[in-house]
Enzyme design. Structure first.
Site, PDB file in Angstrom:
ATOM      1  N   ARG A  21      35.794  74.272  46.029  1.00 55.93           N
ATOM      2  CA  ARG A  21      34.435  73.983  45.169  1.00 55.93           C
ATOM      3  C   ARG A  21      34.742  72.542  44.732  1.00 55.93           C
ATOM      4  O   ARG A  21      33.757  71.944  44.281  1.00 55.93           O
ATOM      5  CB  ARG A  21      34.264  74.785  44.199  1.00 55.93           C
ATOM      6  CG  ARG A  21      33.728  76.100  44.461  1.00 55.93           C
ATOM      7  CD  ARG A  21      33.183  77.134  43.286  1.00 55.93           C
ATOM      8  NE  ARG A  21      34.106  77.629  42.695  1.00 55.93           N
ATOM      9  CZ  ARG A  21      34.217  78.126  41.531  1.00 55.93           C
ATOM     10  NH1 ARG A  21      33.243  77.822  40.392  1.00 55.93           N
ATOM     11  NH2 ARG A  21      35.017  78.705  40.882  1.00 55.93           N
ATOM     12  N   ARG A 359      46.746  39.317  33.093  1.00 54.90           N
ATOM     13  CA  ARG A 359      47.146  40.099  34.391  1.00 54.90           C
ATOM     14  C   ARG A 359      48.677  40.249  33.994  1.00 54.90           C
ATOM     15  O   ARG A 359      49.285  39.693  33.159  1.00 54.90           O
ATOM     16  CB  ARG A 359      46.745  39.398  35.528  1.00 54.90           C
ATOM     17  CG  ARG A 359      45.300  39.233  35.761  1.00 54.90           C
ATOM     18  CD  ARG A 359      44.971  38.588  37.144  1.00 54.90           C
ATOM     19  NE  ARG A 359      45.763  38.886  38.277  1.00 54.90           N
ATOM     20  CZ  ARG A 359      46.068  38.057  39.286  1.00 54.90           C
ATOM     21  NH1 ARG A 359      45.633  36.793  39.016  1.00 54.90           N
ATOM     22  NH2 ARG A 359      46.879  38.568  40.176  1.00 54.90           N
ATOM     23  N   TYR A 392      42.461  29.076  34.444  1.00 53.04           N
ATOM     24  CA  TYR A 392      43.297  29.896  34.966  1.00 53.04           C
ATOM     25  C   TYR A 392      44.836  29.102  34.641  1.00 53.04           C
ATOM     26  O   TYR A 392      45.043  28.191  34.892  1.00 53.04           O
ATOM     27  CB  TYR A 392      43.068  29.813  36.461  1.00 53.04           C
ATOM     28  CG  TYR A 392      44.129  30.556  37.163  1.00 53.04           C
ATOM     29  CD1 TYR A 392      44.546  32.036  36.809  1.00 53.04           C
ATOM     30  CD2 TYR A 392      45.009  30.141  38.151  1.00 53.04           C
ATOM     31  CE1 TYR A 392      45.392  32.636  37.515  1.00 53.04           C
ATOM     32  CE2 TYR A 392      45.871  30.611  38.882  1.00 53.04           C
ATOM     33  CZ  TYR A 392      46.156  31.943  38.626  1.00 53.04           C
ATOM     34  OH  TYR A 392      47.174  32.633  39.250  1.00 53.04           O
ATOM     35  N   ASN A 403      47.143  22.584  24.024  1.00 50.95           N
ATOM     36  CA  ASN A 403      45.767  22.794  23.982  1.00 50.95           C
ATOM     37  C   ASN A 403      45.287  22.692  25.564  1.00 50.95           C
ATOM     38  O   ASN A 403      45.400  21.618  26.222  1.00 50.95           O
ATOM     39  CB  ASN A 403      44.849  21.927  23.410  1.00 50.95           C
ATOM     40  CG  ASN A 403      43.327  22.508  23.024  1.00 50.95           C
ATOM     41  OD1 ASN A 403      42.561  22.725  24.045  1.00 50.95           O
ATOM     42  ND2 ASN A 403      43.049  22.526  21.907  1.00 50.95           N
ATOM     43  N   TYR A 413      49.787  28.147  44.083  1.00 53.08           N
ATOM     44  CA  TYR A 413      49.963  28.887  45.312  1.00 53.08           C
ATOM     45  C   TYR A 413      49.632  27.941  46.504  1.00 53.08           C
ATOM     46  O   TYR A 413      48.547  27.202  46.415  1.00 53.08           O
ATOM     47  CB  TYR A 413      48.953  30.078  45.356  1.00 53.08           C
ATOM     48  CG  TYR A 413      49.313  30.737  46.661  1.00 53.08           C
ATOM     49  CD1 TYR A 413      50.540  31.417  47.131  1.00 53.08           C
ATOM     50  CD2 TYR A 413      48.012  31.289  47.618  1.00 53.08           C
ATOM     51  CE1 TYR A 413      50.468  32.213  48.259  1.00 53.08           C
ATOM     52  CE2 TYR A 413      48.263  31.926  48.670  1.00 53.08           C
ATOM     53  CZ  TYR A 413      49.274  32.534  48.923  1.00 53.08           C
ATOM     54  OH  TYR A 413      49.806  33.117  50.249  1.00 53.08           O
TER      55      TYR A 413
END
Ligand code: UD1
Ligand code: CA
Length: 483
Positions: A21, A359, A392, A403, A413
């Site tokens: 079910r 992250r 980022y 700042n 990267y």
């Protein structure tokens, strides 16, 4: 938990059924409640008892279920890795009695067998311990419950009673719903699917089972009749909390029990003082620990291991996973944090969001500000550093009071490898800069807006790398041509 029972306890968990079910390719016992597989809950509960062996009966999706059991140890984070798990395959699945027969060769006669179902996730160890105490190495102990609507369940039939409500008379048999007479179907006391039985007796009784019943199955529940015939005492340990024996057969039942589970988690936190704007709009899938005076607004989801320090406030619609948030930090609405395996730490008094994303490996010091549409990954920000808008920071080490301007990014990267960006204390990164890693901005330096920084800088100074501005004073804006 102290085990008052002298005989060693072996646990058999039935997990071979198909779960038709659920209408799912995933074996039923691997469906999740509160973020954890149903079978994981059963194993967690088992781990709170003192048990000798755990035998899991697998059949439908056996390979997947057995592989998942090995992973539960890290997936749950909580459970006792010392559980000695064994598997017994049941193929084909000819009923619950047949299921337990498969475990028999793995069980020793000096023990008591506690039989559980892999699809009944919310049973508490205290109820199981009480059941084991009732069994006391010599009786057949059944976990039972009075249900307003007992349809579908096995009924507890007592002597001198066919239709009346529960009485304290002797248990005679369990009759499955499909085999029950109309009078027996009026009985509200049901068998939960959980029992404790001396193993030597279980072995003897299972050998006597047949499948002459409405479902042509070998019913485990038939052993009650054998116990009565053999003069062995049968005791019903009745509990009142239906959620503890609720089994999952369908997505609707899974969702219903999820709400029960979540409301219990919410209540437990509120009882410790945590203020939830709405306990019905709050979900925990893992372990959430809250200090004093934590406030959580509506629609927040906590996953994995999350710790909120004293006075932390979490705004509406946040998803927070695998993260430690220090005292008095404020997480504004719509923030997404997931530390996965590396974790995320947010320092004391930090302000995060709205719409921020932290992250794995984000380590934010005290009073750090992370504003809207800012993503931080595998980066350390020291005390008082700020990145307030559209930015980022990946693989960066950011000093105190830095700042970090709107729209700036670390180009970490190169298409093959990740490189680090280091920003010294008190540096000021203007808007829309690209810091091409590996690169270091010296302490106190200023990087002009729009700079693409490819070379490290000495402390102090102004660093600008962008085409010089030109002005064409005679330039005319094009005019739309009329046709
Ligand atoms: C069973 C009980 C019933 C009780 C109910 C409580 C029997 C005969 N009936 O009925 O008295 O009220 O539980 O929920 O025991 N399983 C196997 N192999 C099989 C059949 C089942 O491993 O061949 C497993 C299932 O995966 C499940 C558990 O045993 O985890 C219970 O099976 P299920 O078919 O759901 O039993 P019920 O019909 O609900
Ligand atoms: Ca069934």
């Amino acid at each position: 938990m102290v085990n008052a029972v002298k005989n060693p306890v072996d646990v058999v968990i039935m997990a071979a059924g198909k779960g038709t079910r659920m209408k799912s390719a995933l074996p039923k016992v691997l469906h999740r409640l509160g973020g954890k597989a149903l079978l994981g809950h059963v194993l967690d509960c088992t781990a709170q008892l003192s048990v000798r062996h755990v035998v899991i009966i697998t059949g439908h999706g056996a390979i997947e279920v057995e592989a998942a059991c090995a992973l539960f140890t890290w997936a749950t984070g909580t459970f006792d890795t010392d559980l000695d798990m064994k598997f017994a395959r049941q193929e084909p699945q000819l009923g619950t009695g047949h299921a337990v027969q498969q475990a028999i060769p793995l069980l020793a006669d000096d023990g008591v067998t506690l039989i559980l179902s892999g699809d009944v996730p919310l049973t508490q160890a205290t109820a199981l311990q009480a059941l084991l105490n009732q069994c006391d190495g010599q009786r057949l102990a059944l976990l039972t419950l009075n249900m307003p609507d007992p349809t579908g369940y096995g009924r507890i039939v007592r002597s001198g009673q066919e239709a009346s409500a529960h009485s304290n008379t002797q248990v005679r048999a369990i009759i499955e719903h499909k085999d029950a007479s109309n009078a027996q179907r009026q009985i509200n006391e049901i068998y939960s699917g959980i029992m404790a039985v001396p193993t030597a007796l279980l072995r003897k009784w299972l050998a006597r089972l047949d499948n002459k019943n409405a479902q042509s199955e070998y019913y485990l529940t038939d052993i009650v009749k054998f116990a009565v015939n053999d003069g062995v005492a049968v005791v019903a340990h009745q509990i009142t909390d239906a959620a503890q024996v609720a089994g999952i057969n369908s997505p609707v039942q899974l969702a219903e029990l999820e709400r029960v589970y979540q409301s219990r988690r919410a209540n437990a936190l509120m009882e410790q003082g945590t203020r939830l704007a709405d306990p019905a709009r709050f979900d925990v899938r893992g372990n959430l620990t809250c200090g004093q005076d934590v406030e959580i607004d509506v629609n927040c989801l906590f996953e994995g291991v999350v710790t909120l320090g004293t006075g932390v406030r979490v705004g509406a619609n946040c998803v927070i996973a695998n993260c430690t948030i220090a005292a008095n930090a404020v997480i504004h609405p719509f923030t997404h944090i997931d530390g996965e395996k590396l974790g995320v730490t947010v320092g004391e008094g930090a302000l995060i969001g709205p719409f921020a994303r932290l992250r794995p490996g984000a380590q934010l010091g005290a009073e750090v500000h992370i504003g809207n549409f800012v993503e931080v990954k595998n980066s350390t920000l020291a005390k008082g550093a700020k990145a307030n808008h559209l930015a980022y920071l990946g693989d960066a080490t950011v000093g105190e009071r830095v700042n970090y301007g709107a729209g700036s990014i670390t180009a970490n990267y190169d298409g093959a490898n990740k490189h680090r960006t280091v920003i010294g204390d008190d540096a000021h990164i203007g808007s829309n800069c690209v810091l091409v890693a590996p690169v270091t901005v010296g302490a106190g330096g200023t990087v002009g807006g729009g700079t693409t920084l490819t070379k490290s800088t000495e402390p102090g100074g102004l660093h600008v790398a962008r085409p010089k501005q030109i002005s064409l004073m005679n330039w005319k804006r094009p005019v739309k041509v009329k046709k």
